[in-house]
Design a protein around this motif. Structure first.
Motif, PDB file in Angstrom:
ATOM      1  N   PHE A   3      36.478  43.832  35.403  1.00  8.84           N
ATOM      2  CA  PHE A   3      35.419  42.835  35.377  1.00  8.84           C
ATOM      3  C   PHE A   3      35.947  41.429  35.618  1.00  8.84           C
ATOM      4  O   PHE A   3      35.580  40.484  34.928  1.00  8.84           O
ATOM      5  N   SER A   4      36.796  41.278  36.631  1.00  7.08           N
ATOM      6  CA  SER A   4      37.218  39.966  37.119  1.00  7.08           C
ATOM      7  C   SER A   4      36.621  39.803  38.504  1.00  7.08           C
ATOM      8  O   SER A   4      36.802  40.667  39.364  1.00  7.08           O
ATOM      9  N   GLY A   5      35.887  38.729  38.712  1.00  7.05           N
ATOM     10  CA  GLY A   5      35.233  38.523  40.004  1.00  7.05           C
ATOM     11  C   GLY A   5      33.884  39.194  40.051  1.00  7.05           C
ATOM     12  O   GLY A   5      33.218  39.367  39.032  1.00  7.05           O
ATOM     13  N   ASN A   6      33.477  39.595  41.265  1.00  4.57           N
ATOM     14  CA  ASN A   6      32.146  40.153  41.483  1.00  4.57           C
ATOM     15  C   ASN A   6      32.146  41.671  41.428  1.00  4.57           C
ATOM     16  O   ASN A   6      33.012  42.329  42.002  1.00  4.57           O
ATOM     17  N   TRP A  18      37.729  35.077  33.204  1.00  9.11           N
ATOM     18  CA  TRP A  18      38.581  35.218  32.023  1.00  9.11           C
ATOM     19  C   TRP A  18      39.481  34.008  31.862  1.00  9.11           C
ATOM     20  O   TRP A  18      39.972  33.457  32.844  1.00  9.11           O
ATOM     21  N   GLN A  19      39.696  33.642  30.615  1.00 12.08           N
ATOM     22  CA  GLN A  19      40.729  32.679  30.234  1.00 12.08           C
ATOM     23  C   GLN A  19      41.525  33.364  29.138  1.00 12.08           C
ATOM     24  O   GLN A  19      41.058  33.479  28.000  1.00 12.08           O
ATOM     25  N   GLY A  20      42.689  33.865  29.516  1.00 10.81           N
ATOM     26  CA  GLY A  20      43.469  34.665  28.572  1.00 10.81           C
ATOM     27  C   GLY A  20      42.705  35.930  28.224  1.00 10.81           C
ATOM     28  O   GLY A  20      42.253  36.653  29.109  1.00 10.81           O
ATOM     29  N   TRP A  55      27.529  37.975  28.551  1.00 11.62           N
ATOM     30  CA  TRP A  55      28.417  38.484  27.504  1.00 11.62           C
ATOM     31  C   TRP A  55      29.582  37.529  27.308  1.00 11.62           C
ATOM     32  O   TRP A  55      30.184  37.067  28.279  1.00 11.62           O
ATOM     33  N   GLN A  56      29.912  37.267  26.058  1.00  6.89           N
ATOM     34  CA  GLN A  56      31.146  36.576  25.686  1.00  6.89           C
ATOM     35  C   GLN A  56      32.030  37.651  25.073  1.00  6.89           C
ATOM     36  O   GLN A  56      31.657  38.268  24.065  1.00  6.89           O
TER      37      GLN A  56
END
Length: 182
Positions: free
Chosen positions: A39-42, A68-70, A91-92
């Motif tokens: 789930f990074s990007g599209n 994502w950050q870390g 979502w967080q």
């Protein structure tokens, strides 16, 4: 006669609960599920919602943008339903040191929790669902299964007071970096 019925019912319940799936059933399966990588990007997904009788009551496509950050992530999901409704869920997410995952979203009651083993990810939460003029809190047992590096299947089992009220099936695909729902 009532004792026989009661014993039979208890045996059936114990038998059914004894057969439930555990995340540990998927150890050593591949490709390995990596939440942050996938789930990074599209990502684009297509799905159906089925009611308690397994009748398909909704179809949808969803565009997801993951950042994502870390170990803190955000999934921005835009659902496009076949009936013309559009819905957004953000979502967080937080990946804990032990690998477990917690998360929240505007229509999620409390905190979602889950984790990955092998090719699978199991995620549990309570979703507030508007139906007509009411809202219902539905428990969701969400299972994701990697098919290959770009595709994933998702089965969500929904219940209220321990009774099945529906299921969601979703196919995710991140082979093309363009958004495809609109």
């Amino acid at each position: 006669m009532n004792i026989i019925r009661y014993t039979t019912l208890c045996a059936a319940i114990i038998g059914l609960t004894g057969c439930s799936t555990s995340i540990d059933d998927y150890q050593n399966t591949t490709p390995e599920f990596n939440l942050k990588e996938y789930f990074s990007g599209n990502v684009t997904a297509w799905g159906i919602v089925q009611d308690f009788s397994q009748k398909t009551v909704r179809r949808f496509c969803v565009d997801i943008i993951g950042t994502w950050q870390g170990d803190n992530g955000k999934l921005h999901e835009t659902f496009y339903y076949a009936d013309g409704e559009t819905q957004v869920r953000v979502w967080q997410l937080n990946i804990q040191q032990d690998g477990s995952v917690t998360g929240s979203a505007g229509d999620v009651i409390g905190q979602a929790s889950g984790g990955a083993t092998g090719m699978s990810f199991n995620w549990n939460y309570t979703l507030r669902v508007p139906i007509d003029d009411s809202e219902y809190d539905i428990k969701v047992d969400d299972w994701m299964f990697m098919m290959d590096e770009s595709r994933m299947m998702n089965r969500s089992y929904m219940s209220k007071l321990g009774i099945s009220v529906g299921e969601i099936s979703i196919f995710f695909d991140k082979t093309q970096p363009v958004r495809k729902c609109q």
